[in-house]
Design a protein around this motif. Structure first.
Motif, PDB file in Angstrom:
ATOM      1  N   ASN A 193       0.770  -1.176   0.055  1.00 40.32           N
ATOM      2  CA  ASN A 193       0.033   0.082  -0.021  1.00 40.32           C
ATOM      3  C   ASN A 193       0.770   1.226  -0.071  1.00 40.32           C
ATOM      4  N   ILE A 194       2.159   1.195   0.191  1.00 40.91           N
ATOM      5  CA  ILE A 194       3.082   2.290   0.322  1.00 40.91           C
ATOM      6  C   ILE A 194       3.959   1.963  -0.787  1.00 40.91           C
ATOM      7  N   ALA A 195       4.149   2.875  -1.704  1.00 39.26           N
ATOM      8  CA  ALA A 195       5.377   2.612  -2.841  1.00 39.26           C
ATOM      9  C   ALA A 195       6.606   3.138  -2.112  1.00 39.26           C
ATOM     10  N   SER A 196       6.537   4.261  -1.335  1.00 37.83           N
ATOM     11  CA  SER A 196       7.778   4.871  -0.766  1.00 37.83           C
ATOM     12  C   SER A 196       7.409   5.864   0.284  1.00 37.83           C
ATOM     13  N   LEU A 197       8.419   6.002   1.150  1.00 36.15           N
ATOM     14  CA  LEU A 197       8.138   7.079   2.339  1.00 36.15           C
ATOM     15  C   LEU A 197       9.514   8.082   2.075  1.00 36.15           C
ATOM     16  N   HIS A 198       9.340   9.174   1.886  1.00 34.56           N
ATOM     17  CA  HIS A 198      10.345  10.231   1.983  1.00 34.56           C
ATOM     18  C   HIS A 198      10.327  11.141   3.318  1.00 34.56           C
ATOM     19  N   THR A 199      11.283  10.989   4.136  1.00 34.57           N
ATOM     20  CA  THR A 199      11.372  11.818   5.406  1.00 34.57           C
ATOM     21  C   THR A 199      12.334  13.032   4.876  1.00 34.57           C
ATOM     22  N   VAL A 200      11.654  14.063   5.091  1.00 35.01           N
ATOM     23  CA  VAL A 200      12.330  15.552   4.582  1.00 35.01           C
ATOM     24  C   VAL A 200      12.579  16.329   5.843  1.00 35.01           C
ATOM     25  N   PHE A 201      13.532  16.744   6.237  1.00 35.91           N
ATOM     26  CA  PHE A 201      13.883  17.563   7.326  1.00 35.91           C
ATOM     27  C   PHE A 201      14.602  18.874   6.863  1.00 35.91           C
ATOM     28  N   THR A 202      13.850  19.919   7.210  1.00 35.10           N
ATOM     29  CA  THR A 202      14.105  21.446   7.041  1.00 35.10           C
ATOM     30  C   THR A 202      14.469  22.311   7.932  1.00 35.10           C
ATOM     31  N   PHE A 203      15.557  22.457   8.336  1.00 30.73           N
ATOM     32  CA  PHE A 203      15.969  23.055   9.684  1.00 30.73           C
ATOM     33  C   PHE A 203      16.361  24.778   9.214  1.00 30.73           C
ATOM     34  N   ARG A 204      16.450  25.500  10.491  1.00 25.67           N
ATOM     35  CA  ARG A 204      16.890  26.865  10.208  1.00 25.67           C
ATOM     36  C   ARG A 204      18.315  26.809   9.954  1.00 25.67           C
ATOM     37  N   GLY A 240      15.382  39.138  13.011  1.00 20.10           N
ATOM     38  CA  GLY A 240      14.924  40.420  12.806  1.00 20.10           C
ATOM     39  C   GLY A 240      13.406  40.474  12.121  1.00 20.10           C
ATOM     40  N   ARG A 241      13.449  39.754  11.149  1.00 20.50           N
ATOM     41  CA  ARG A 241      12.090  39.677  10.518  1.00 20.50           C
ATOM     42  C   ARG A 241      11.002  39.318  11.346  1.00 20.50           C
ATOM     43  N   GLN A 242      11.249  38.102  12.158  1.00 18.22           N
ATOM     44  CA  GLN A 242      10.277  37.804  13.135  1.00 18.22           C
ATOM     45  C   GLN A 242       9.668  38.905  13.985  1.00 18.22           C
ATOM     46  N   LEU A 243      10.608  39.722  14.400  1.00 17.44           N
ATOM     47  CA  LEU A 243      10.064  40.989  15.054  1.00 17.44           C
ATOM     48  C   LEU A 243       9.250  41.845  14.467  1.00 17.44           C
ATOM     49  N   MET A 244       9.331  41.902  13.170  1.00 15.66           N
ATOM     50  CA  MET A 244       8.703  42.999  12.424  1.00 15.66           C
ATOM     51  C   MET A 244       7.416  42.404  11.580  1.00 15.66           C
ATOM     52  N   ASP A 245       7.457  41.032  11.429  1.00 13.76           N
ATOM     53  CA  ASP A 245       6.419  40.533  10.689  1.00 13.76           C
ATOM     54  C   ASP A 245       5.841  39.241  11.583  1.00 13.76           C
ATOM     55  N   GLN A 299       3.474  37.327  11.091  1.00 13.67           N
ATOM     56  CA  GLN A 299       2.918  36.228  10.578  1.00 13.67           C
ATOM     57  C   GLN A 299       4.141  35.315  10.125  1.00 13.67           C
ATOM     58  N   TYR A 300       5.383  35.730  10.262  1.00 15.34           N
ATOM     59  CA  TYR A 300       6.492  34.931   9.943  1.00 15.34           C
ATOM     60  C   TYR A 300       7.202  34.220  11.199  1.00 15.34           C
ATOM     61  N   ARG A 301       6.956  33.021  11.081  1.00 15.26           N
ATOM     62  CA  ARG A 301       7.670  32.134  11.889  1.00 15.26           C
ATOM     63  C   ARG A 301       8.583  30.976  11.462  1.00 15.26           C
ATOM     64  N   PRO A 302       9.851  31.428  11.646  1.00 16.45           N
ATOM     65  CA  PRO A 302      10.802  30.458  11.132  1.00 16.45           C
ATOM     66  C   PRO A 302      11.043  29.304  12.123  1.00 16.45           C
ATOM     67  N   ARG A 303      10.990  28.121  11.757  1.00 17.54           N
ATOM     68  CA  ARG A 303      11.095  26.872  12.656  1.00 17.54           C
ATOM     69  C   ARG A 303      11.444  25.649  11.857  1.00 17.54           C
ATOM     70  N   ASP A 304      11.916  24.528  12.665  1.00 19.85           N
ATOM     71  CA  ASP A 304      12.496  23.438  12.119  1.00 19.85           C
ATOM     72  C   ASP A 304      11.319  22.559  11.720  1.00 19.85           C
ATOM     73  N   ASP A 305      11.196  22.028  10.475  1.00 21.84           N
ATOM     74  CA  ASP A 305      10.055  21.408   9.837  1.00 21.84           C
ATOM     75  C   ASP A 305      10.448  20.064   9.430  1.00 21.84           C
ATOM     76  N   LEU A 306       9.456  19.170   9.751  1.00 18.63           N
ATOM     77  CA  LEU A 306       9.645  17.682   9.402  1.00 18.63           C
ATOM     78  C   LEU A 306       8.603  17.245   8.705  1.00 18.63           C
ATOM     79  N   GLN A 307       8.781  16.721   7.537  1.00 20.11           N
ATOM     80  CA  GLN A 307       7.826  16.294   6.476  1.00 20.11           C
ATOM     81  C   GLN A 307       7.692  14.873   6.306  1.00 20.11           C
TER      82      GLN A 307
END
Length: 373
Positions: free
Chosen positions: A109-120, A133-138, A140-148
């Motif tokens: 049922n699963i052809a493949s799994l890609h684990t994708v890490f996107t860090f700051r 600096g952008r986080q203080l001004m915007d 809506q901008y929330r930089p973070r470490d993402d996992l997919q």
């Protein structure tokens, strides 16, 4: 020859002015003497360079350690579910110092799994400071470490073509900018999921069918601090430039979360384990005949629009190529004429003027005849 000594004298730097009396710190070794007071600027530059190198080393190492820690914790799950898995501590493919990837395959049922890490970009001091600096001004901008976790479904697992997602409300404002496939959906509230989440679905019975299969898994309390979105899609996440061929079409289940800290890696264990059961149960999602008909028309309309856009782009490319060839031909002709003598150039310009006059007269008579009609 007299110019050479003057030239060398101009290039030679002036001698260092060392005062006869020096009462500062100095280091002597035989005939060598080092006086630090004369190298204050160099010492400051060296300190800045060492600080930048230290930030690069600690930042890049921290990102790689976090990705490796995830594989250490979830390796037993990957090994249990797939016949071909990552090995412990690898292989972890790196793309720079912020992006890491892992791949598994070989499961029903699963052809493949890609684990994708996107860090700051912790390795890059300037980018990291810019993000802060952008986080203080915007707001809506929330930089973070993402996992997919990107599950590519095997053919036939999901009988229907549709797009569905559960998204945190803070992601609603920006998720459609990054996910073209989710532009096909509408965001709604649903009492069967936490109040901080919203449903993005094409039709109501898709929502009912998926949530019935998903069950209580989406209400897992441990995942809420990290959860961003869970989607099922039959469309590419980026808008394709042309209609996809049948063999190019894929269906995905995609989980996006904020990367947990090392001490909380196991908080996602129950949810990740439950995703495999959820994918195995997707064949139980049933839709009404009218919904299937609407979904088919939507896909046909998408392919028609993509085909029209592709033809338009191709036509524009052909026209641009013709214009470029004409411009190149005209430039070559102008260069050829520029190399001729003045008398020959006058003959060519005179001939061109006569040609323009004939064209103008023909156009004038044509417009006059049309006006008379």
């Amino acid at each position: 020859m007299s110019l050479l000594p003057k030239l060398l004298a101009g290039l030679t730097p002036p001698p260092i002015n060392v005062p006869e009396e020096y009462d500062g710190l100095e280091f002597r070794w035989k005939a060598l003497t080092f006086r630090p007071a004369y190298f204050e600027k160099e010492a400051a530059l060296l300190a800045v360079l060492l600080f930048y190198v230290a930030v690069w080393w600690f930042g890049s190492s921290r990102n790689k350690r976090a990705a490796t820690k995830w594989l250490d914790v979830y390796y037993p799950t990957y090994e249990k579910q797939f016949s071909r898995t990552v090995t412990k501590h690898g292989p972890l493919t790196a793309d720079g110092y912020t992006d890491y990837f892992s791949y598994c395959t070989g499961r029903r049922n699963i052809a493949s799994l890609h684990t994708v890490f996107t860090f700051r970009p912790r390795h890059d001091l300037f980018q990291y400071v810019f993000q802060m600096g952008r986080q203080l001004m915007d707001l809506q901008y929330r930089p973070r470490d993402d996992l997919q976790l990107d599950f590519t479904l095997a053919p036939g697992v999901l009988a229907h073509d549709f797009v569905f997602a559960i998204v945190t409300k803070e992601e609603l404002a920006s998720i459609k900018d990054n996910r073209w496939d989710l532009t096909l959906t509408k965001a709604t509230e649903n009492p069967n999921i936490p109040a901080t989440y919203s449903v993005m679905s094409e039709f109501a019975d898709i929502t009912d069918g998926v949530l019935k299969v998903l069950g209580p898994l989406i209400n897992d309390e441990k995942i809420r601090p990290y959860f961003r979105s869970l989607s099922i899609t039959d469309q590419p996440r980026d808008r394709p430039s042309r209609p996809l061929d049948p063999e190019e079409r894929e269906k995905h289940v995609v989980l996006n979360v904020v990367m947990p800290s090392a001490s909380h890696m196991k908080d996602l264990q129950t949810f990740v384990d439950g995703l495999f059961t959820f994918i195995d149960s997707l064949s139980k999602v049933h839709l009404r005949p009218e919904t299937k008909s609407k979904l088919k028309k939507i896909r046909e309309g998408l392919d028609k629009d993509l085909k029209a856009d592709a033809e338009k782009d191709k036509k524009e490319e052909v026209e641009q190529a013709l214009q470029d060839r004409k411009a190149a031909k005209k430039k070559a002709e102008e260069e050829r004429i520029a190399k001729l003598s003045a008398s020959e150039q006058r003959k060519i310009w005179k001939k061109r003027r006569k040609g323009r006059c004939v064209v103008l007269k023909v156009e004038w008579f044509r417009s006059k005849e049309e006006g008379g009609r």
